[in-house]
Design a protein around this motif. Sequence first.
Motif, short mmCIF file in Angstrom:
data_model
loop_
_atom_site.label_atom_id
_atom_site.label_comp_id
_atom_site.label_asym_id
_atom_site.label_seq_id
_atom_site.Cartn_x
_atom_site.Cartn_y
_atom_site.Cartn_z
N GLN A 1 2.84 12.78 3.64
CA GLN A 1 1.64 12.64 2.82
C GLN A 1 1.46 11.21 2.36
N VAL A 2 2.54 10.54 2.05
CA VAL A 2 2.48 9.12 1.68
C VAL A 2 1.88 8.31 2.83
N ARG B 1 3.42 12.73 -9.20
CA ARG B 1 2.89 14.10 -9.13
C ARG B 1 3.95 15.12 -8.74
N ARG C 1 0.84 -1.20 0.00
CA ARG C 1 0.00 0.00 0.00
C ARG C 1 0.88 1.26 0.00
N GLU D 1 2.45 9.60 -5.62
CA GLU D 1 2.96 10.88 -5.11
C GLU D 1 4.21 11.33 -5.87
N ARG E 1 -0.05 9.41 5.32
CA ARG E 1 -1.46 9.76 5.53
C ARG E 1 -2.35 9.08 4.49
N THR E 2 -1.95 9.16 3.23
CA THR E 2 -2.77 8.58 2.16
C THR E 2 -2.83 7.06 2.27
N ALA E 3 -1.74 6.46 2.69
CA ALA E 3 -1.70 5.00 2.83
C ALA E 3 -2.42 4.53 4.09
N GLY E 4 -2.76 5.47 5.00
CA GLY E 4 -3.47 5.11 6.23
C GLY E 4 -2.58 4.45 7.26
N VAL F 1 1.03 4.10 -3.06
CA VAL F 1 0.78 5.52 -2.80
C VAL F 1 2.02 6.34 -3.17
#
Length: 200
Positions: free
Chosen positions: A34-35, A25, A14, A22, A37-40, A18
């Motif tokens: 951020q990686v 982008r 996961r 990232e 957070r997005t991956a949980g 992600v």
Amino acid sequence: MTGQRSDARRNYSRILAVAEAEVARHGAAASLEQVARTAGVGSATVRRHFPTRQALLEAVFQERIQALCERADQLSRADDSRAALLVWLHDLVRYAVSARGLADVLTYEPPTDVPAAEPADAQAQHSCGAVLESAATPLLRRALREEAVRPGVTFHDLLTLAVGIALATEHHAEPAVQADRLFTLTVEGLSPSPRPLPRP
């Protein structure tokens, strides 16, 4: 214990998925927070799998690096050693231009002081640059042996050229077009050349 290993594998997959998005982008400057957070997952979990930003970026580009290694192996059987080396180098430039962050990853690589030398640092033997060096070394050594390239050329010279072109063109309106133009100028020189750039 098995469940923990399974969770760890899922987290790794996961995080990597992600991170790939990232980096696509934002390039090498992608935020590790951020990686996470997005991956949980927590930042500590990201750092447990990827202790450094470099380690994460190396993993993101693993498939592209492997493709370049396979390309080097294919080209090692070509008749023209100069053409084989330059086609591979052109492929490296194109990959570095198309994959945001790859050129930044390769700038971490230490210089190689002798022609076509093997990576000296055992801890860096699996880095992107070291893996590429191992794959491309036979192409460079053969070209040197056959005097198809200038004596004294090192893999680090080639890597520096590819990275420099990619970084110089990444914000251009048409980076791939500009990179191709600069690569041609690099190979053929500013004066007319009787030996044009080989085509893939």
